[in-house]
Design a protein around this motif. Structure first.
Motif, mmCIF file in Angstrom:
data_model
loop_
_atom_site.group_PDB
_atom_site.id
_atom_site.type_symbol
_atom_site.label_atom_id
_atom_site.label_comp_id
_atom_site.label_asym_id
_atom_site.label_seq_id
_atom_site.Cartn_x
_atom_site.Cartn_y
_atom_site.Cartn_z
ATOM 1 N N THR A 610 0.819 -1.217 0.000
ATOM 2 C CA THR A 610 0.000 0.000 0.000
ATOM 3 C C THR A 610 0.852 1.266 0.000
ATOM 4 O OG1 THR A 610 -0.109 -0.060 2.425
ATOM 5 C CG2 THR A 610 -1.896 -1.138 1.201
ATOM 6 N N GLY A 611 2.172 1.112 0.183
ATOM 7 C CA GLY A 611 3.058 2.263 0.189
ATOM 8 C C GLY A 611 3.745 2.446 -1.147
ATOM 9 N N HIS A 612 4.739 3.341 -1.158
ATOM 10 C CA HIS A 612 5.525 3.557 -2.364
ATOM 11 C C HIS A 612 6.865 4.155 -1.982
ATOM 12 C CE1 HIS A 612 3.515 7.479 -1.759
ATOM 13 N NE2 HIS A 612 4.599 7.996 -2.322
ATOM 14 N N ARG A 613 7.787 4.192 -2.954
ATOM 15 C CA ARG A 613 9.111 4.740 -2.715
ATOM 16 C C ARG A 613 9.254 6.071 -3.453
ATOM 17 N NH1 ARG A 613 12.376 -0.496 -4.618
ATOM 18 N NH2 ARG A 613 10.650 -0.415 -6.120
ATOM 19 N N ASN A 634 -0.165 3.455 -6.019
ATOM 20 C CA ASN A 634 -0.203 3.903 -4.620
ATOM 21 C C ASN A 634 0.258 5.352 -4.485
ATOM 22 O OD1 ASN A 634 -1.023 1.327 -3.989
ATOM 23 N ND2 ASN A 634 0.981 0.652 -3.266
ATOM 24 N N ALA A 635 1.302 5.729 -5.248
ATOM 25 C CA ALA A 635 1.778 7.113 -5.194
ATOM 26 C C ALA A 635 0.708 8.083 -5.685
ATOM 27 C CB ALA A 635 3.053 7.252 -6.025
ATOM 28 N N VAL A 636 0.041 7.742 -6.765
ATOM 29 C CA VAL A 636 -1.021 8.602 -7.300
ATOM 30 C C VAL A 636 -2.192 8.658 -6.332
ATOM 31 C CG1 VAL A 636 -2.720 8.816 -9.150
ATOM 32 C CG2 VAL A 636 -0.340 8.248 -9.697
ATOM 33 N N ALA A 637 -2.553 7.507 -5.738
ATOM 34 C CA ALA A 637 -3.668 7.487 -4.789
ATOM 35 C C ALA A 637 -3.379 8.366 -3.579
ATOM 36 C CB ALA A 637 -3.952 6.048 -4.353
ATOM 37 N N ALA A 638 -2.115 8.359 -3.099
ATOM 38 C CA ALA A 638 -1.759 9.213 -1.967
ATOM 39 C C ALA A 638 -1.897 10.683 -2.312
ATOM 40 C CB ALA A 638 -0.321 8.893 -1.527
ATOM 41 N N ILE A 639 -1.528 11.073 -3.520
ATOM 42 C CA ILE A 639 -1.665 12.470 -3.955
ATOM 43 C C ILE A 639 -3.135 12.851 -4.064
ATOM 44 C CG2 ILE A 639 -1.256 14.025 -5.903
ATOM 45 C CD1 ILE A 639 1.380 12.460 -6.348
#
Length: 682
Positions: A610-613, A634-639
């Motif tokens: 669920t995370g990203h780097r 996941n990175a796009v979803a966090a943004i």
């Protein structure tokens, strides 16, 4: 030869001897003339009773039925072919394997008559159209030029098919036909020496208006015509499709004295009905030790087949899960009579396991030694049961990968003969490479050097340790994979227990962290990598390198892992047979490869990430293709979560680009981010 102290002549008397220049020139015009073959130097050596040795291992065919017919009819069953886990069945499409029939409602124009253009004399236009359509579909399905060739019985049919392919004006097909190793269209007389993944065979001849199939099949009817058929049907590594305008029963070959005609009818029957008849012809031999192990494994809930194969080499036990008994997963080799009968350690313990694993694509290959079985039956059963449930079915990509890498530098892997030999024979003579001993040794009565299949002469070039010319880059060696290719394996021969799941891995899966590359350092010299398939200690070094790199950078792209493994053992580039070797070692490690071609430590996968780097692209050598699609999502979803409603897609993509360390929104970065945005919004 007269100047040499010793001479080795490699050849196959069951294929075509040299053809005179005059015959080659006149062949197109006088296709049915009785033109004698020239005598060959091989035949002269046989007549002179020069000592002969069989080179019997056969590696080219990715499914056994492709060579089983020739093995039974021409080589007295002396070729040792290897069983495949791939389906040998009724799929005549681009993904199929084995020998198949494509029935065409075609007409063969024997001679010129009203209404038939002269250019169609001695051709079957309907078969030509069917082959052209099949080739177009294969190009469309593959996206790239497939490895295929077309073989015809006469030159006129060859010319018609080639003309119609070029008339398509398809740049892909035209370029493939003009490429040195691309699509070829040849007749029986000049196809010897070629090989491709797929061979499409145009029989061309058809029934007349009374439903009778004429018995004049051109060069096939000549004395030795069966050798021409043998050449044609042994050109394929993966699939032969017979395009035929009559049913095999319509060919009354018993009315002819031509052996080639009789063999053609039998081969067409195999193509029409399936390889079961070839399999049934193989003599079965089961000993008490094999049945004892098979019974114990069946009692443990596994589906077990014994003595699997179509040649003198058999897999003692093939294991499958009970819910899918027809999907082979584990090949088990025992130290029984057939093992004991092989002349060298290489033939007994190295070649079979290596070829089954790396070239034939078995999901798992296991050994069971008699002392191990006698000492602890339960442990052996549990090991094999664990391996069966851990293995994943072989897919078509393993075949593509093996073909691409193992044939890239080796002209022929049938018998292990000198790769400079222009002909790619499936076996050697009456099994023979004829060897003239040195004059002084012959005079002294010393035996000639052994050049049988059980020595270096027969070592398959596709599985030799690579030399120092590992050229090319990891970027140029991408091989499409899916998760059927790799799986976690429980192997009793591993030098240490499987790598445990580190709790820190789970934390990395759910956190937002900085991208960290593996701290590059050497695990050893190239020689350790060379010996990893032969020595457990060397394999242990390589597997530790695989697991350390995977732990540092997971999820990491398979091609990047190959490259880093090469660097860990002193290589700047990884290419060709080296890729096949490294892929086999990855399969043996505790790491797994998912359907996207990314490597993970054992026990974790993209489903739990669920995370990203962050800032990955700021590292040298890392591209957006090195980030897992789930990670980008996941990175796009966090943004999206941080921005709230009303944010534009363009703003999200640019923010995601900055998050992963991009400096400029190029098309190569935009496309995967747009796909990630679509998945995050969906």
């Amino acid at each position: 030869m007269g100047r040499g102290r010793s001479v080795v002549v490699c050849g196959d008397s069951h294929q075509m001897p040299p053809t005179s220049f005059a015959q080659l020139v006149r062949d197109d015009e006088f296709a049915d003339e009785e033109l004698a073959d020239e005598e060959s130097i091989l035949g002269e050596c046989v007549a002179a009773q020069v000592p002969r040795h069989w080179l019997s291992w056969h590696y080219r065919s990715r499914v056994e039925s492709l060579i089983a017919f020739s093995n039974q009819h021409y080589y007295d069953g002396k070729l040792s072919s290897l069983p495949s886990p791939l389906p040998d069945g009724r799929d005549a499409g681009p993904g199929g394997f084995g020998i198949l029939m494509h029935r065409v409602d075609g007409t063969f124009h024997h001679s010129y008559h009203r209404g038939v253009p002269r250019r169609l004399v001695r051709t079957n236009p309907e078969e030509a159209d069917a082959i052209v359509a099949d080739i177009r579909s294969r190009f469309d399905a593959a996206g790239t030029a497939p490895s295929l060739g077309v073989v015809t019985f006469n030159a006129q049919q060859r010319d018609l098919i080639e003309t119609r392919l070029r008339d398509l004006d398809d740049p892909r097909i035209t370029a493939a036909m003009d490429a040195p190793d691309g699509v070829f269209v040849k007749n029986l007389e000049n196809v010897q020496g070629d090989e491709r993944d797929v061979i499409l065979f145009s029989v061309a001849f058809a029934a007349d208006e009374n439903g009778n199939v004429p018995l004049n099949f051109g060069p096939l009817n000549r004395p030795g015509g069966e050798r021409r058929l043998n050449v044609a049907i042994t050109r394929a590594r993966r699939q032969v499709v017979m395009f035929c305008s009559f049913d095999p029963a319509q060919l009354r070959a018993e009315r002819s004295q031509s052996k080639g005609l009789r063999h053609l009818k039998e081969y067409l029957e195999v193509a029409a009905e399936g390889p079961e008849e070839l399999d049934a012809a193989a003599e079965r031999r089961i000993d008490r030790h094999t049945e004892d192990i098979a019974g114990a494994l069946r009692h443990a809930g596994l589906s077990v087949r014994t003595d699997v194969g179509m040649s003198d080499f058999r897999i003692d036990l093939v294991l499958a899960r009970p819910e899918a008994p027809d999907v082979p997963l584990v090949a088990v080799l025992l130290d029984g009579p057939s093992w004991n009968g092989r002349a060298t350690v290489y033939d007994r313990d190295v070649l079979p396991t290596t070829v089954l694993d790396q070239m034939m694509g078995w999901p798992d290959v296991e050994r069971v030694w008699l002392p191990e079985w006698l000492n602890d039956r339960d442990a052996v059963v549990e090991r094999l049961r664990t391996a069966t449930f851990a293995a994943r079915p072989a897919g078509t990509d393993v075949l593509a990968a093996a073909t691409e890498t193992s044939t890239g530098s080796a002209a022929d892997t049938d018998s292990g003969a000198d790769s400079s030999e222009p002909e790619s024979a499936p076996g050697v003579d009456d099994g023979s490479a004829t060897q003239a001993p040195a004059p002084d040794s012959a005079a002294a009565g010393a035996p000639a050097p052994d050049s049988t299949a059980s020595g270096t002469a027969s070592e398959p070039s596709g599985i030799r340790p690579a030399s120092n010319d590992d050229h090319g880059s990891d970027k140029a060696s991408e091989t499409p994979m899916d998760d059927r290719w790799f799986r976690p394996v429980a192997r009793g021969t591993d030098p240490r227990p499987p790598h445990p799941v580190d709790p820190r891995y789970a934390q990395r899966l759910i956190a937002v962290t900085e991208f960290q590359t593996w701290s590059e350092h050497r695990f050893g010299e190239k020689e350790i990598l060379d010996e990893a398939n032969l020595r457990l200690e060397a394999r242990g070094y390589v597997e530790r390198a695989i697991e350390e790199i995977c732990a540092a950078e997971f999820p990491l792209r398979l091609d990047r892992l190959r490259f880093l493994i090469g660097r860990a053992f002193g290589l700047q580039r990884v290419k060709g047979s080296r890729i096949t070797q490294i892929d086999g070692l990855i399969r043996r490690s505790s790491c797994t490869v998912d359907g996207q071609g990314f490597v993970w430590p054992q026990g974790i996968s993209a489903e739990t990430m669920t995370g990203h780097r962050r800032h990955a692209l700021s590292h040298e050598g890392i591209g957006v293709e090195d980030l897992h699609p789930v990670e980008l999502r996941n990175a796009v979803a966090a943004i999206l979560d941080q921005a709230g409603p009303g944010v534009s897609d363009e703003d999200v993509i640019r923010a995601a680009m900055s998050e992963i360390g991009g400096k400029r929104l190029t098309a190569g970065i935009r496309v995967p981010l747009e796909e990630a945005l679509h998945r995050a919004q969906g």
